[in-house]
Every structure is written in C-alpha cells, then in structure tokens.
Design an enzyme around this catalytic site. Sequence first.
Site, mmCIF file in Angstrom:
data_model
loop_
_atom_site.group_PDB
_atom_site.id
_atom_site.type_symbol
_atom_site.label_atom_id
_atom_site.label_comp_id
_atom_site.label_asym_id
_atom_site.label_seq_id
_atom_site.Cartn_x
_atom_site.Cartn_y
_atom_site.Cartn_z
ATOM 1 N N ASP A 51 0.815 -1.210 0.000
ATOM 2 C CA ASP A 51 0.000 0.000 0.000
ATOM 3 C C ASP A 51 0.852 1.265 0.000
ATOM 4 O OD1 ASP A 51 0.705 0.446 2.616
ATOM 5 O OD2 ASP A 51 -1.156 -0.327 3.450
ATOM 6 N N LYS A 101 -4.313 3.335 -1.076
ATOM 7 C CA LYS A 101 -5.344 4.365 -0.977
ATOM 8 C C LYS A 101 -4.602 5.581 -0.493
ATOM 9 C CE LYS A 101 -7.437 1.464 1.877
ATOM 10 N NZ LYS A 101 -8.294 1.009 2.962
ATOM 11 N N MET A 156 -3.752 9.905 11.475
ATOM 12 C CA MET A 156 -4.769 10.327 10.505
ATOM 13 C C MET A 156 -5.462 11.609 10.948
ATOM 14 S SD MET A 156 -6.368 6.597 9.624
ATOM 15 C CE MET A 156 -6.577 6.072 11.307
HETATM 16 N N1 SAH Z 1 -0.696 0.741 10.499
HETATM 17 C C1 SAH Z 1 -0.094 2.039 10.458
HETATM 18 C C2 SAH Z 1 -1.104 3.143 10.557
HETATM 19 C C3 SAH Z 1 -2.040 3.198 9.380
HETATM 20 S S1 SAH Z 1 -3.153 4.540 9.452
HETATM 21 C C4 SAH Z 1 0.959 2.137 11.564
HETATM 22 O O1 SAH Z 1 1.021 1.277 12.456
HETATM 23 O O2 SAH Z 1 1.768 3.044 11.514
HETATM 24 C C5 SAH Z 1 -2.313 5.744 8.489
HETATM 25 C C6 SAH Z 1 -1.741 6.818 9.371
HETATM 26 O O3 SAH Z 1 -0.541 6.379 9.949
HETATM 27 C C7 SAH Z 1 -1.359 8.088 8.635
HETATM 28 O O4 SAH Z 1 -2.452 8.898 8.393
HETATM 29 C C8 SAH Z 1 -0.408 8.705 9.635
HETATM 30 O O5 SAH Z 1 -1.115 9.295 10.688
HETATM 31 C C9 SAH Z 1 0.287 7.485 10.184
HETATM 32 N N2 SAH Z 1 1.575 7.231 9.536
HETATM 33 C C10 SAH Z 1 1.953 6.139 8.863
HETATM 34 N N3 SAH Z 1 3.233 6.238 8.448
HETATM 35 C C11 SAH Z 1 3.680 7.423 8.902
HETATM 36 C C12 SAH Z 1 4.939 8.097 8.849
HETATM 37 N N4 SAH Z 1 5.991 7.571 8.207
HETATM 38 N N5 SAH Z 1 5.044 9.300 9.434
HETATM 39 C C13 SAH Z 1 4.000 9.854 10.078
HETATM 40 N N6 SAH Z 1 2.796 9.259 10.165
HETATM 41 C C14 SAH Z 1 2.637 8.057 9.604
#
Ligand code: SAH
Length: 507
Positions: free
Chosen positions: A44, A65, A177
């Site tokens: 993704d 997405k 998010m």
């Molecule tokens: N499963 C993921 C989260 C998915 S929801 C996890 O454990 O990290 C998607 C959200 O994750 C994004 O909107 C953001 O808030 C956060 N996110 C994911 N990767 C990120 C990154 N490298 N830096 C900052 N926020 C991140």
Amino acid sequence: MTAAATSSSSRAFVSLIGAGPGDPGLLTLRGAEALRRADVVLFDYLANPDLLRFCPQAETIYVGKKGFSEYISQEQINALIVEKAREGGGKRVARLKGGDVFVFGRGGEEAEACVQAGIPFEIVPGVTSAIAAPAYAGIPVTHREAARSFAVLTGNTQEGGARYETLAGVDTLVLLMGVRNLDQISADLIAAGRDPQTPAATVQWGTTPQQRVASGTLATIAQRVRAAGLEAPAVTVVGEVARLRETLRWFDVAPAGPLAGRTVAVTRTREGASALSELLRARGASVLEVPLIRFAATENAAALQTRLRDLSGVTWLLLTSNQAVTALFTHLEHLGLDARHLAGVQVAAVGPSTARSLAEHGLRADFVPSTPGARHLGAQLPARPGEVALHLTSQVAEAELQQTLEARGIRYERAELYRTEPARLSTPELERLRGADVVTLASGSAARHLAALAGTNFTVAAMGPQTADAARAAGFTRVTVAREASLEALADAAAQALREEAEASES
Ligand code: SAH
C-alpha cells in the site's frame, strides 16, 4: 501425484506483514523472510516500495489508498488477497502494510477474510508509526518523569473520532490520521480539559529522508502545521514528552557534506544492495534505490523441471547470479526436492557473491574463478573435455561462457531458470524518482532502461565516457561523467552535477 496430494500440498498462504513506518531498516527479519518467499505481494501507499527488493521475482500489486480518494476499496483488497492465494493451485501472498498490521491498518479485516476463505495465514507485526515517528523526532512516548501512559487515537472523524473525556488520565496522546482535522481535535481536547499549554509536535513522513516536524502547544499546533505546510501522513504527539525533542532531536538534524539535503536516485540493473548508496549517504545525500530490471518466472517451467529432475550425465552446474541460486532452490522446492538432489554434481559459482548465496542454502561451491566473471569461469572451470556443464540462467545469458567452454571441448547446455525484464515502477515509485535531484547511471543499459521507464528529464551522473555516450544517445542532455570508473568517482560526479547546475542557474 494424486488429486488429494495436490490439494493438501497447496502453497496457498497469506502473510500479513507490517512494513514499518518508512525507514526500510525497520522491517522485521521475519517480514523480510516472508517477502522473500512470496509469489505475489500486495503493497500500500505507506509501505516503502524499497522493500520490494526483497522479492524481485514476485508479482507486485499496488493497492494504495491515498488520503480519502479510494482507488480500491477494502472489500476489493480482501477479495484480491483470497483470489491471489488460490490462483494456480495456491500461491504465497505477502500483504505489505505500512507500520504495524493491526494498528489502524484494517489488518484485522484482511485476516478475517482469510479465515472465511479457509486460507492459512500469519501475522508479522511491524514497527508502528505511532511510536517510531515520534522516536525519530526525538520524542519518547513515555518517560519516567514526564509520562507513564500513552494512547494511540484516530483523528479521522469519518471513523467516529475518539471520546476525549475518557482519556483524561492518559499522559501522552498520539494521533494518527489527524492532520486535516487538527484544529477541531485540539479544540475538542481543550474543551475536554487538556491544558492549552501542553507541548505538542506533528511529524510528517517520520523515519524517512522526507521527515519534517512542527512543534508548538495544543493551542498553537494546528496553526504551526499549516504554516509549515505539513500534510498526511503525519502523527501528532500531545503531552509533556513533546518538549523532549529540544534535547533529544537526532535524526532530522541538518546533514553535512556536498550532497546534504539532496536526493540521489541510484539505478541498478543487478540485484544486491548498492555500495554506491553508502558512499552517497556519507556525502549527506538521501538515497533512492531504483531497480531497472525485474526477475520473472521462466516461460517454460515444464522443460526446466524436467531438466532439473534428472541431472544424470551433468558434471557441472554453473550459476552466474544470486538470482539463479534463489530461483534454483525455489524450483527444487516446487519439485519437492532439496539440496540433497545436487549431491552428485559439482557446482560452480561465477564469483564470491553467488558463492555466498549458495552457502546460505547450505552448499559450498566446488569452484569459484579467481577473478569473478563469465569469461574467467569458462577459462578456469576444472572440467575435462566431453563433460557436460549445465548453465542455469536467464534468457539473456552471456554468450562468452558458452564460447570459452566449447573451445575447450566441454559440452555446454543451458536451461532458462528465470527471466530478466524491464522493471515496472508503481505510481509512488515513479513520483519519488522524478523528485530526485540527480540520478546515477552505472552502465549504458541502465541509461536505456531509465529512459524507457521514466523519460529523460533527469540530471544524470555517468560511470564513464561509454555510459555517458549511451546516456546522450538515449536522450539525456544534462550528463556529468565520473573522472574514472569507480563508485567513489561516480558519487563525486553526482555532487559535481549539482554544483554545475547551481552555477548555471546563477549565471
Ligand atoms: N498501520 C499504520 C497506521 C495506518 S493509518 C501504523 O502502524 O503506523 C495511516 C496513518 O498512519 C497516517 O495517516 C499517519 O497518521 C500514520 N503514519 C503512517 N506512516 C507514517 C509516517 N511515516 N510518518 C508519520 N505518520 C505516519
């Protein structure tokens, strides 16, 4: 093989893998192993595409997405996972998801889809951005003095949002998010009793070279984020711990060196991590590795398997790439065989790297030429005239090996073990490549592949005059040539290319 045996030996298996937050080094060892074994990979938007180098032979499908615009729905992804796992009598599917699988990743739903379809699966947890993005910004989510608890919340109001009153006793809040709704969220948190002066920080693209951070208080953070132009993906930390960034900042400190703050794309037409990347990083660059070729399955698996099943009459097996070693063992596994099948033949490797790959599978090469290369292998192989040497290779095998062996009276046979094809770059990969300041080219074929894949609107640094000529012939106009054919010189040429460009734009 009976029908029953076929179905019970189905390979259908799904690995739900947490890719980590962005830094490819934060993938787990188990995650890398699952990728290596995969036939199909669904990845993704937030999973770093660099990780696909662990599965050069797998079919890769981008199911990203981005923001709120859904290209492919969750239901379609669930269905695709099941469909791919069942395809062709059963495949190993790796589902690569950003961060951790079960932290706002909808991984639970994908696992449920596997259960419903009766497909065995595993969960490979990942490093979540909720903890890692703050960590790379110098913010520990707990601290003996400043915070004894933390909560991870969604700021996506579409998904219902959190009930902030119930979080009154939690010291640190981590919002995922939430960038778009930060005004509303901070107002709600203040209304629910949080001190407006609570330190807060937002981390965009945490753990990657693009990481950016805005700091403030609960009262000011939304405005600071807007002013800095930070957008998703970002994590916001609210709590006393956010203040610790002032002392613990470590990752996003300004880099030093001639390539500081610049992105260099390193193209490669072979497998393996690039020593060039290290040299570029040492000069301050952030590096994007771009594979220009990909490996695909042989188009004649039946012929190959027949050839492999019965190796009698073959004295030497010749392996001239790491990929050949990987593919050989995959095919043996498909045949229900293992390394013992090779007990009666001698195995030759083209160089130390291929020999190392063999060693990883428990085989010591019987012969490695003193200088790596097909020509030296052909000249030095300790085979006698009349003996058969079977070269397991791709469709673009070097003719030199055949010529040198046949000139010595050795019978050369070739079997197509895998295919080499131009890489296909996903949309995010292409976007990242186009954002690079300079691209390195180590060969003429790299220049031609790059032009075909992504066009010629790049500043390039070429390994030598031949590569530079090939680059110009392919249509590149901004070409800097390395002073000699070495990786050091190529890294210097990348810096020089940017210097020349800066000078040109000044005058
Ligand atoms: N499963 C993921 C989260 C998915 S929801 C996890 O454990 O990290 C998607 C959200 O994750 C994004 O909107 C953001 O808030 C956060 N996110 C994911 N990767 C990120 C990154 N490298 N830096 C900052 N926020 C991140």
